[in-house]
Design an enzyme around this catalytic site. Structure first.
Site, short mmCIF file in Angstrom:
data_model
loop_
_atom_site.label_atom_id
_atom_site.label_comp_id
_atom_site.label_asym_id
_atom_site.label_seq_id
_atom_site.Cartn_x
_atom_site.Cartn_y
_atom_site.Cartn_z
N CYS A 41 0.84 -1.20 0.00
CA CYS A 41 0.00 0.00 0.00
C CYS A 41 0.88 1.26 0.00
O CYS A 41 1.99 1.25 0.51
CB CYS A 41 -0.90 0.00 1.24
SG CYS A 41 -2.06 1.40 1.28
N ASP A 43 0.37 3.83 1.69
CA ASP A 43 0.30 4.44 3.02
C ASP A 43 1.69 4.80 3.54
O ASP A 43 2.59 3.96 3.54
CB ASP A 43 -0.38 3.44 3.98
CG ASP A 43 -0.78 4.09 5.30
OD1 ASP A 43 0.09 4.70 5.95
OD2 ASP A 43 -1.97 3.98 5.67
N ARG A 45 2.83 5.18 6.37
CA ARG A 45 3.29 4.48 7.58
C ARG A 45 3.80 3.08 7.27
O ARG A 45 4.39 2.43 8.13
CB ARG A 45 2.12 4.37 8.58
CG ARG A 45 1.57 5.70 9.01
CD ARG A 45 0.21 5.53 9.67
NE ARG A 45 -0.79 4.97 8.75
CZ ARG A 45 -2.02 4.63 9.10
NH1 ARG A 45 -2.40 4.78 10.35
NH2 ARG A 45 -2.87 4.15 8.21
N HIS A 97 -2.18 -4.02 5.06
CA HIS A 97 -1.94 -3.58 6.44
C HIS A 97 -3.25 -3.25 7.12
O HIS A 97 -4.19 -2.75 6.50
CB HIS A 97 -0.99 -2.38 6.47
CG HIS A 97 -1.58 -1.13 5.89
ND1 HIS A 97 -2.07 -0.10 6.66
CD2 HIS A 97 -1.79 -0.74 4.61
CE1 HIS A 97 -2.53 0.86 5.87
NE2 HIS A 97 -2.38 0.50 4.62
N CYS A 100 -6.07 0.16 7.10
CA CYS A 100 -5.83 0.69 5.76
C CYS A 100 -6.97 1.65 5.39
O CYS A 100 -8.13 1.25 5.34
CB CYS A 100 -5.74 -0.45 4.74
SG CYS A 100 -5.42 0.14 3.05
ZN LIG Z 1 -3.42 1.21 3.02
#
Ligand SMILES: [Zn+2]
Length: 208
Positions: A41, A43, A45, A97, A100
Site C-alpha cells: 500500500c 500508506d 506508515r 496492512h 488501511c
Molecule cells: Zn493502506
C-alpha cells in the site's frame, strides 16, 4: 520534515554507505537482480524496505492505494511482467496492512471521484466473502479480516497472470500474502493455502 532536510539526510546517507564500502554506488549502478517483488500500500506508515530490513537492490517494489492487483491496471500488470519475466524474481509478495484507509473508504458510501472505480475492487472482495464478513459483529475485527481477504484476492489476481503461471511451472515461483500490523509493527504471514483456493476456481480460470 522539510524538503531541505531531505537533501541533507541524503548527503549523510551517501557518506555512511561509502564509509562501509567505497564502491557501494559503483556496484549498485551495475544492475539489479532482486529475489522478491513486493506489492504494498502507498500508506506513508507502511514502508517497504524499512519494515523488511532489506537494502537497495534486494526488492522490486510496487505500491498503490490498498495494495491492489486489478487485472486491467496497466501499471501493476507491467510491474509483474517485468519483475517476473525479465528480473526473474522467485517470490511475489502482496502485503496489506491493518487500519488501511483505502479499505475503510471502500466500505463507506461517500463519493470519492476517481477513487470510486479503484476502490470498487475492494467492494468486490467484500461481496465474494460476504457471508464470512457479515458474521463478524465487531467492526474493527471485520475490517481487519477484510484487509486479509483483500490480500488473498490480490494474490489470486497475481497467480492468474500468465507470467506468474509460467514462472510457477518453470521455476517454482512462490506467491505470499502478508499483513503489516501498524499497531504492533509486526509483519504477519497469512500462510494462505493457494492450492486449496485455486482448486475451487481452476475450472473457471483454467489455471494449471
Ligand atoms: Zn493502506
Amino acid at each position: 520534515m522539510n524538503i531541505k532536510q531531505i537533501f541533507e539526510n541524503n548527503k549523510k546517507w551517501v557518506s555512511e554507505k561509502l564509509k562501509i564500502d567505497k564502491n557501494y554506488f559503483k556496484e549498485l549502478s551495475k544492475g539489479q537482480s532482486p529475489e522478491i517483488l513486493y506489492i504494498g500500500c502507498s500508506d506513508s506508515r507502511v514502508t517497504a524496505e524499512e519494515l523488511m530490513g532489506v537494502q537497495p537492490g534486494d526488492v522490486f517494489v510496487h505500491r498503490n492505494i490498498a495494495n491492489m492487483v486489478p487485472n486491467t491496471d496497466l501499471n501493476v500488470m507491467s510491474v509483474i511482467n517485468y519483475a517476473v519475466s525479465q528480473l526473474k524474481v522467485n517470490h511475489v509478495v502482496v502485503c496489506g496492512h491493518y487500519y488501511c484507509g483505502g479499505v475503510k473508504a471502500a466500505m463507506q458510501s461517500a463519493d470519492l471521484g476517481i477513487l470510486n472505480p479503484w476502490l470498487r475492487n475492494i467492494r468486490d472482495v467484500y461481496r465474494l466473502h460476504r457471508d464470512e464478513l457479515n458474521s463478524i459483529k465487531d467492526e474493527e475485527t471485520k475490517y481487519k479480516r477484510l484487509v486479509e481477504l483483500n490480500v488473498q484476492e490480490q494474490c489470486v489476481n497475481v497467480i492468474k497472470t500468465s507470467d506468474v503461471q509460467k514462472a510457477i511451472r518453470e521455476r517454482k515461483l512462490t506467491v505470499h500474502g502478508w499483513v503489516f500490523d501498524i499497531h504492533s509493527g509486526n509483519l504477519i504471514d497469512l500462510k494462505i493455502d493457494f492450492d486449496k483456493i485455486l482448486e475451487g476456481i481452476s475450472e473457471i480460470y483454467h489455471i494449471t
